[in-house]
Scaffold this active site. Structure first.
Site, PDB file in Angstrom:
ATOM      1  N   ASP A  99       0.201   5.511   2.270  1.00  0.00           N
ATOM      2  CA  ASP A  99       1.354   6.553   2.473  1.00  0.00           C
ATOM      3  C   ASP A  99       1.940   7.093   1.245  1.00  0.00           C
ATOM      4  O   ASP A  99       3.169   7.719   1.397  1.00  0.00           O
ATOM      5  CB  ASP A  99       2.331   5.519   3.095  1.00  0.00           C
ATOM      6  CG  ASP A  99       2.958   4.373   2.166  1.00  0.00           C
ATOM      7  OD1 ASP A  99       2.131   3.561   1.826  1.00  0.00           O
ATOM      8  OD2 ASP A  99       4.103   4.298   1.969  1.00  0.00           O
TER       9      ASP A  99
ATOM     10  N   THR B  60      -1.145  -2.437   9.845  1.00  0.00           N
ATOM     11  CA  THR B  60      -0.606  -3.677   9.153  1.00  0.00           C
ATOM     12  C   THR B  60       0.857  -3.539   8.845  1.00  0.00           C
ATOM     13  O   THR B  60       1.361  -2.727   8.846  1.00  0.00           O
ATOM     14  CB  THR B  60      -1.415  -3.695   7.728  1.00  0.00           C
ATOM     15  OG1 THR B  60      -0.886  -2.493   7.112  1.00  0.00           O
ATOM     16  CG2 THR B  60      -3.031  -3.222   7.771  1.00  0.00           C
ATOM     17  N   ARG B  61       1.138  -4.707   8.254  1.00  0.00           N
ATOM     18  CA  ARG B  61       2.660  -5.009   8.001  1.00  0.00           C
ATOM     19  C   ARG B  61       3.082  -3.886   6.976  1.00  0.00           C
ATOM     20  O   ARG B  61       4.057  -3.529   6.887  1.00  0.00           O
ATOM     21  CB  ARG B  61       2.892  -6.387   7.564  1.00  0.00           C
ATOM     22  CG  ARG B  61       2.119  -6.670   6.317  1.00  0.00           C
ATOM     23  CD  ARG B  61       2.296  -8.239   6.153  1.00  0.00           C
ATOM     24  NE  ARG B  61       1.796  -8.639   4.850  1.00  0.00           N
ATOM     25  CZ  ARG B  61       2.438  -9.213   3.818  1.00  0.00           C
ATOM     26  NH1 ARG B  61       3.567  -9.321   4.002  1.00  0.00           N
ATOM     27  NH2 ARG B  61       1.830  -9.791   2.945  1.00  0.00           N
TER      28      ARG B  61
ATOM     29  N   ASP C 103      -1.491  -0.850  -4.076  1.00  0.00           N
ATOM     30  CA  ASP C 103      -0.367  -0.891  -4.912  1.00  0.00           C
ATOM     31  C   ASP C 103      -0.379   0.580  -5.576  1.00  0.00           C
ATOM     32  O   ASP C 103      -1.236   1.105  -6.086  1.00  0.00           O
ATOM     33  CB  ASP C 103      -0.659  -1.790  -6.170  1.00  0.00           C
ATOM     34  CG  ASP C 103       0.792  -1.946  -6.816  1.00  0.00           C
ATOM     35  OD1 ASP C 103       1.649  -1.034  -7.052  1.00  0.00           O
ATOM     36  OD2 ASP C 103       1.127  -3.075  -7.400  1.00  0.00           O
TER      37      ASP C 103
ATOM     38  N   GLU D 142     -13.519  -5.595   1.825  1.00  0.00           N
ATOM     39  CA  GLU D 142     -12.068  -4.927   1.752  1.00  0.00           C
ATOM     40  C   GLU D 142     -11.446  -5.655   0.410  1.00  0.00           C
ATOM     41  O   GLU D 142     -11.365  -6.771  -0.074  1.00  0.00           O
ATOM     42  CB  GLU D 142     -11.265  -5.790   2.956  1.00  0.00           C
ATOM     43  CG  GLU D 142      -9.845  -5.075   2.915  1.00  0.00           C
ATOM     44  CD  GLU D 142      -9.030  -5.441   4.131  1.00  0.00           C
ATOM     45  OE1 GLU D 142      -8.013  -5.168   4.015  1.00  0.00           O
ATOM     46  OE2 GLU D 142      -9.763  -5.610   5.547  1.00  0.00           O
TER      47      GLU D 142
ATOM     48  N   LYS E  92       4.793   5.150 -11.077  1.00  0.00           N
ATOM     49  CA  LYS E  92       5.121   5.808 -12.276  1.00  0.00           C
ATOM     50  C   LYS E  92       3.951   6.474 -12.860  1.00  0.00           C
ATOM     51  O   LYS E  92       2.911   6.072 -13.018  1.00  0.00           O
ATOM     52  CB  LYS E  92       5.804   4.828 -13.540  1.00  0.00           C
ATOM     53  CG  LYS E  92       6.957   4.283 -13.069  1.00  0.00           C
ATOM     54  CD  LYS E  92       7.643   3.225 -13.975  1.00  0.00           C
ATOM     55  CE  LYS E  92       9.035   2.831 -13.723  1.00  0.00           C
ATOM     56  NZ  LYS E  92       9.278   1.925 -14.734  1.00  0.00           N
TER      57      LYS E  92
END
Length: 235
Positions: A177, A214-215, A141, A67, A145
């Site tokens: 997302d 997940t959070r 992440d 992971e 931009k």
């Protein structure tokens, strides 16, 4: 001449966070567990010849999963508990996330996890060819931009070594997302030697059967963003 770091490693820029808010005393105590479950011979200072990790010595004959960027570690611990016959390696440079993971490992008693608290590229340098049976990249992440898109994981700098360490036919899962991250993944991942397995829209709209939200996903849902679940196969 190739640029080198002071330790002699190839110079790699790293742009993500390494440390956030101060750690609580309990989290600091969890970091001591890295002495037992942290991977050795990953850092250049300790492994200047870049000797490969002996995964059989670490996990026995178990298949090994990877992971990349495990965040708070909830997915990795969930998979480790559900799949005790698998060894799971997690790479995460954010020390606060590492501390959260170690706390979850303690509470769950997940003994089949090993941790690299650093850049996944350094870890992949010492993973043997074809040694990983499944890989996860979950809510990476987004680097929104355009000028920063080259920092995303779905670029040749990361995907080529990932292809090398994955076994033929291995599964590579991406959850995000960010629609533009999906776009870049669908452009770059197949070029690196992977096949996208979706046949219909539901295949990328529906989470995997063994998924745990997940959070980061919960935050995305609260803010009205739509998760995408991409499944690739190493060919």
């Amino acid at each position: 001449m190739e640029r080198k770091s002071p330790s002699g490693a190839p110079w790699r820029n790293f742009y993500g966070r390494v440390r956030g808010k101060g750690l609580r005393d309990s989290q600091k105590s969890y970091l001591k567990d890295l002495e037992e479950i942290g991977l050795e011979r990953v850092d250049w200072e300790d492994n200047p010849d870049r000797a490969m990790l002996d995964l059989a010595a670490i996990f026995g004959n178990r298949p090994v999963w990877l992971e990349v960027g495990f965040g708070g570690g909830e997915h990795m611990v969930h998979q480790a508990v559900a799949n005790p016959g698998v060894g799971i390696i997690g790479a995460e440079p954010y020390i606060n996330g590492v501390a959260m993971l170690l706390g979850k490992i303690r509470r769950a008693g997940a003994l089949n996890i090993r941790v690299h608290p650093g850049d996944a590229r350094d870890l992949m340098d010492v993973l043997p060819d074809g040694s990983i049976e499944k890989a996860f990249l979950l809510y990476p992440d987004p680097w929104p931009k355009k000028k920063h898109h080259r920092r995303r994981f779905v670029t040749p700098e990361h995907l080529q070594p990932l292809h090398r360490v994955l076994a033929p036919g291995a599964e590579f899962r991406i959850a995000t997302d960010i629609p533009d991250y999906v776009r870049q993944a669908l452009e770059e991942v197949p070029k690196a030697g992977f096949e996208w397995l979706a046949e219909r829209a539901e295949d990328w709209r529906t989470p995997w059967s063994d998924w745990i939200s997940t959070r980061y996903e919960q935050k995305a849902l609260r803010e009205g963003r739509v998760p995408h679940y991409l499944t690739f196969r190493r060919v």
